[in-house]
Enzyme design. Sequence first.
Site, PDB file in Angstrom:
ATOM      1  N   ASP A  99       0.865  -1.178   0.000  1.00 32.36           N
ATOM      2  CA  ASP A  99       0.000   0.000   0.000  1.00 32.36           C
ATOM      3  C   ASP A  99       0.907   1.234   0.000  1.00 32.36           C
ATOM      4  O   ASP A  99       1.779   1.365   0.876  1.00 32.36           O
ATOM      5  CB  ASP A  99      -0.883  -0.009   1.263  1.00 32.36           C
ATOM      6  CG  ASP A  99      -2.239   0.648   1.020  1.00 32.36           C
ATOM      7  OD1 ASP A  99      -3.272   0.055   1.401  1.00 32.36           O
ATOM      8  OD2 ASP A  99      -2.255   1.748   0.430  1.00 32.36           O
ATOM      9  N   ASP A 206      -2.886   4.943  -2.283  1.00 30.66           N
ATOM     10  CA  ASP A 206      -3.900   5.550  -1.422  1.00 30.66           C
ATOM     11  C   ASP A 206      -4.252   6.961  -1.910  1.00 30.66           C
ATOM     12  O   ASP A 206      -3.362   7.786  -2.097  1.00 30.66           O
ATOM     13  CB  ASP A 206      -3.307   5.642  -0.009  1.00 30.66           C
ATOM     14  CG  ASP A 206      -4.322   6.013   1.031  1.00 30.66           C
ATOM     15  OD1 ASP A 206      -5.290   5.248   1.201  1.00 30.66           O
ATOM     16  OD2 ASP A 206      -4.156   7.058   1.676  1.00 30.66           O
ATOM     17  N   GLU A 259      -6.221   4.318  -5.878  1.00 31.21           N
ATOM     18  CA  GLU A 259      -7.497   4.573  -5.197  1.00 31.21           C
ATOM     19  C   GLU A 259      -7.889   6.006  -5.498  1.00 31.21           C
ATOM     20  O   GLU A 259      -7.122   6.929  -5.193  1.00 31.21           O
ATOM     21  CB  GLU A 259      -7.384   4.356  -3.686  1.00 31.21           C
ATOM     22  CG  GLU A 259      -8.734   4.457  -3.004  1.00 31.21           C
ATOM     23  CD  GLU A 259      -8.669   4.908  -1.560  1.00 31.21           C
ATOM     24  OE1 GLU A 259      -7.698   5.573  -1.174  1.00 31.21           O
ATOM     25  OE2 GLU A 259      -9.602   4.593  -0.800  1.00 31.21           O
ATOM     26  N   HIS A 331     -11.237  -2.400   3.563  1.00 35.03           N
ATOM     27  CA  HIS A 331     -11.129  -2.017   4.976  1.00 35.03           C
ATOM     28  C   HIS A 331     -11.864  -0.725   5.299  1.00 35.03           C
ATOM     29  O   HIS A 331     -11.925  -0.311   6.467  1.00 35.03           O
ATOM     30  CB  HIS A 331      -9.640  -1.896   5.340  1.00 35.03           C
ATOM     31  CG  HIS A 331      -8.982  -0.795   4.598  1.00 35.03           C
ATOM     32  ND1 HIS A 331      -8.813  -0.807   3.217  1.00 35.03           N
ATOM     33  CD2 HIS A 331      -8.487   0.393   5.005  1.00 35.03           C
ATOM     34  CE1 HIS A 331      -8.233   0.304   2.838  1.00 35.03           C
ATOM     35  NE2 HIS A 331      -8.027   1.064   3.896  1.00 35.03           N
ATOM     36  N   ASP A 332     -12.390  -0.068   4.244  1.00 38.07           N
ATOM     37  CA  ASP A 332     -13.136   1.181   4.466  1.00 38.07           C
ATOM     38  C   ASP A 332     -14.642   0.999   4.273  1.00 38.07           C
ATOM     39  O   ASP A 332     -15.401   1.940   4.515  1.00 38.07           O
ATOM     40  CB  ASP A 332     -12.696   2.257   3.447  1.00 38.07           C
ATOM     41  CG  ASP A 332     -11.280   2.729   3.674  1.00 38.07           C
ATOM     42  OD1 ASP A 332     -10.650   3.154   2.700  1.00 38.07           O
ATOM     43  OD2 ASP A 332     -10.800   2.647   4.834  1.00 38.07           O
TER      44      ASP A 332
HETATM   45  O1  TEU Z   1      -9.318   6.082   2.049  1.00 41.07           O
HETATM   46  C1  TEU Z   1      -9.686   7.148   1.177  1.00 41.07           C
HETATM   47  C2  TEU Z   1     -11.107   7.454   1.387  1.00 41.07           C
HETATM   48  O2  TEU Z   1     -11.932   7.449   0.508  1.00 41.07           O
HETATM   49  C3  TEU Z   1     -11.419   7.770   2.790  1.00 41.07           C
HETATM   50  O3  TEU Z   1     -12.037   9.012   2.747  1.00 41.07           O
HETATM   51  C4  TEU Z   1     -12.278   6.669   3.372  1.00 41.07           C
HETATM   52  O4  TEU Z   1     -12.872   5.881   2.344  1.00 41.07           O
HETATM   53  C5  TEU Z   1     -13.419   7.227   4.172  1.00 41.07           C
HETATM   54  O5  TEU Z   1     -14.122   6.145   4.683  1.00 41.07           O
HETATM   55  C6  TEU Z   1     -14.339   8.088   3.320  1.00 41.07           C
HETATM   56  O6  TEU Z   1     -15.421   8.476   4.143  1.00 41.07           O
HETATM   57  C7  TEU Z   1      -7.911   5.870   2.087  1.00 41.07           C
HETATM   58  C8  TEU Z   1      -7.679   4.633   2.934  1.00 41.07           C
HETATM   59  O7  TEU Z   1      -8.286   3.512   2.292  1.00 41.07           O
HETATM   60  C9  TEU Z   1      -8.289   4.901   4.280  1.00 41.07           C
HETATM   61  O8  TEU Z   1      -8.234   3.728   5.110  1.00 41.07           O
HETATM   62  C10 TEU Z   1      -7.515   6.035   4.926  1.00 41.07           C
HETATM   63  O9  TEU Z   1      -8.125   6.356   6.155  1.00 41.07           O
HETATM   64  C11 TEU Z   1      -7.514   7.285   4.019  1.00 41.07           C
HETATM   65  O10 TEU Z   1      -7.263   7.003   2.643  1.00 41.07           O
HETATM   66  C12 TEU Z   1      -6.406   8.231   4.465  1.00 41.07           C
HETATM   67  O11 TEU Z   1      -5.161   7.615   4.218  1.00 41.07           O
END
Ligand code: TEU
Length: 559
Positions: A99, A206, A259, A331-332
Site C-alpha cells: 500500500d 492511497d 485509489e 477495509h473502508d
Molecule cells: O481512504 C480514502 C477514502 O476514501 C477515505 O475518505 C475513506 O474511504 C473514508 O471512509 C471516506 O469516508 C484511504 C484509505 O483507504 C483509508 O483507510 C484512509 O483512512 C484514508 O485514505 C487516508 O489515508
Amino acid sequence: AEQPAWWTRAVVYQIYLRSFADSNGDGFGDIGGIRSKLDHLAELGVDVLWLSPIYPSPQHDNGYDISDYEDVDPLFGSLEELDLLIAETHARGMKLVMDLVVNHTSDEHPWFVESRSSLSNPKRDWYWWRSPRQVAGSDVLVEPNEWRSAFSGPAWTFDATTGEYYLHLFAPQQPDLNWENPEVREAVYAMMNRWLDRGVDGFRMDVINLVSKRLEHIDGREPVSGLGFSMGPRLHEFMREMHEAVFASRSGEYLTVGEMPGVTVEEARLFTDPARRELDMVFQFEHVSLDQGVDKFHPLPLDLVALKASLGRWQEGLAEAGWNSLYLNNHDQPRLVSRFGDDGQYRYESATLWATLLHLQRGTPYIYQGEEIGMTNVPFASIDDFRDLESVNYYREAVRERGFSADVVLDGLRKMSRDNARTPVQWDGSAQAGFTAGEPWIPVNPNYVDVNAEADRASERSVFAFYQRLIALRHAEDVVAVGDLTMLEIEHPTLYAAARSLGGVRLLVVGNVSGEELEVPLLAEWGGATLVLSNTGTTASGASITSLAPWEVRVYRVA
Ligand code: TEU
C-alpha cells in the site's frame, strides 16, 4: 495483437494486517500470522496479496499515517520477516503488492518534523503551509480557507512554532505532501524503486487522485471537504512521470491500482488506457456511494436499478480501452453481505450471489479478508466499541456539534462504520476465533462461533468453496476474464442479469437480489444452455427452471 496483461486474469486478496492473524499473542495481526495462513490463500486460488500499510506508524489511522516508508512497524514484525513473506508468497506462485500512502505522511515522519521546525528549513515546502487568514473587520485569525477534513473538523491545523497552518485532508496527524515540489516526487519514486528492487510486485496507491491540488483552491475560499478537491490539473502528468521513473525500465510483471475517490468513468479511462502508461487500474467509488444519504452515515436502502446502471456504465466505459477493478468490500467499506445481501437467514446465498455478480464482470476482482467466508457487520453496542477515528470523530461532531440524536448516529455507524470490516478474521470457533492467543485490539464479532473459516470450509454450503470455483472459472475461461459484457433487464428492480461473450462462447449470469421467489422469463431463451454454477444446488442443466429461489444465482454457458 498484444497479449492481454497478466492481471486481466488475476484475482487480488486484500490483507488488513492488524486484523488478519496474530502469531505472537499481542492482540494485533502480524507478518507471522500471514505466513501461517498462506496455504488458506493459495487454496482459495488468489494470485496477488495486497497488504494494507505495515510501515512504522503512530497508528492514528491504523497505519495510513506513515512515519517511515522503508521499514516494518515492530507491531507487525520486521523487514527480515517481510523478506521471508515475499519469498514464500512468490514460492506459491502469488505476488505481493504494498500500500503506497504518499498523499500525506504521519506528522511524526522526519520529513514533517523538519518541515515544521522553521520557516527556512529546506523541507518547509515539502508540505502545504499557509499564513492565518484575518477575519474582515476584526483581529481574529482563522484557517487559510474553509476546507473540511474527511475525518471531521477543519483541513488546517495551526502550528505555533512558525505561526502558520498546515493542510491535512485527513487527520491532523496526516499532513499532506506538496507534490508540486519535484524533490517530494523524486523521494517517493526512489522509495518505490527500492521496494520493487526488494521483490515487491506493485502498489495500491492511497487517494492518489488527491496529490495534485488546485492552487486556486488552496488559496481560495470554497468550503469543500478534502475529497471534493481531487483530480488536480497535474495528476496525469504526475502518474506518467511516476510510471517513467519507476516501471518503464523494468521487465517484470507489476500491478498498480490507484485509489481515486470521486473519479469518473471518463477520467478512469484516461488513467488506465495502457497506451498512456499511467496506471493499470483504479478503485472508483460510484457503486459504493449510491446508498449515501446526507452523508455516508445516513445510508439509503439498496437501489438495485441504480447499482446495475452504475456497474454497467463502468463496464461499458472501459470496454474498449482501460480496465476495471472489481470490488464491493475493503477495509473502508461495511461488510458486503450485510450491506447488499441478507446476513441472517440467507447469509450463504446472498454472499455467494454477490460474489458471482462481481466475479463474472470484466475486470480484476478484489477479495477483502473475511469476505471469502461470508463475514458480516458487527452489532456494536455503544460508541465505546468503535476504534476508527473517522467513526469516533463523526459521532462527536454529529451528536455534540450538529445536534443529531445519538441513537440515529449510532445506527448509521453500525451500518457503515469502517470498523465493520476491521474486526479480527474469524478462523475457527475457539477463543477469539483463533485470531489471537491474547486480547484482540478490537473485539471479535460475537457471531464467530457460527461464522468462521473452519466451519465454513467443512460445510456443504461453503462460501470459501464457492469463491474457489469463481476464481477457478476466471483462470479457466477467457470469456470470464476478457469477454464482452452486456447488462440485461436493467430496469428490473430485483433481477440482475448479464451476458458475457468471447468468440463463440456465451455466458448468462442471473441473480435474484431479493428474499422472494422470482420468475425469470428470460431463462426460457437459454433453454439449450449448460448450467455452470449455482448457489442453491439447482441441478437442472438448461434453463428448464425459470424461477429463482431467494438470493439464488446461476451461471449458464452456451458454446
Ligand atoms: O481512504 C480514502 C477514502 O476514501 C477515505 O475518505 C475513506 O474511504 C473514508 O471512509 C471516506 O469516508 C484511504 C484509505 O483507504 C483509508 O483507510 C484512509 O483512512 C484514508 O485514505 C487516508 O489515508
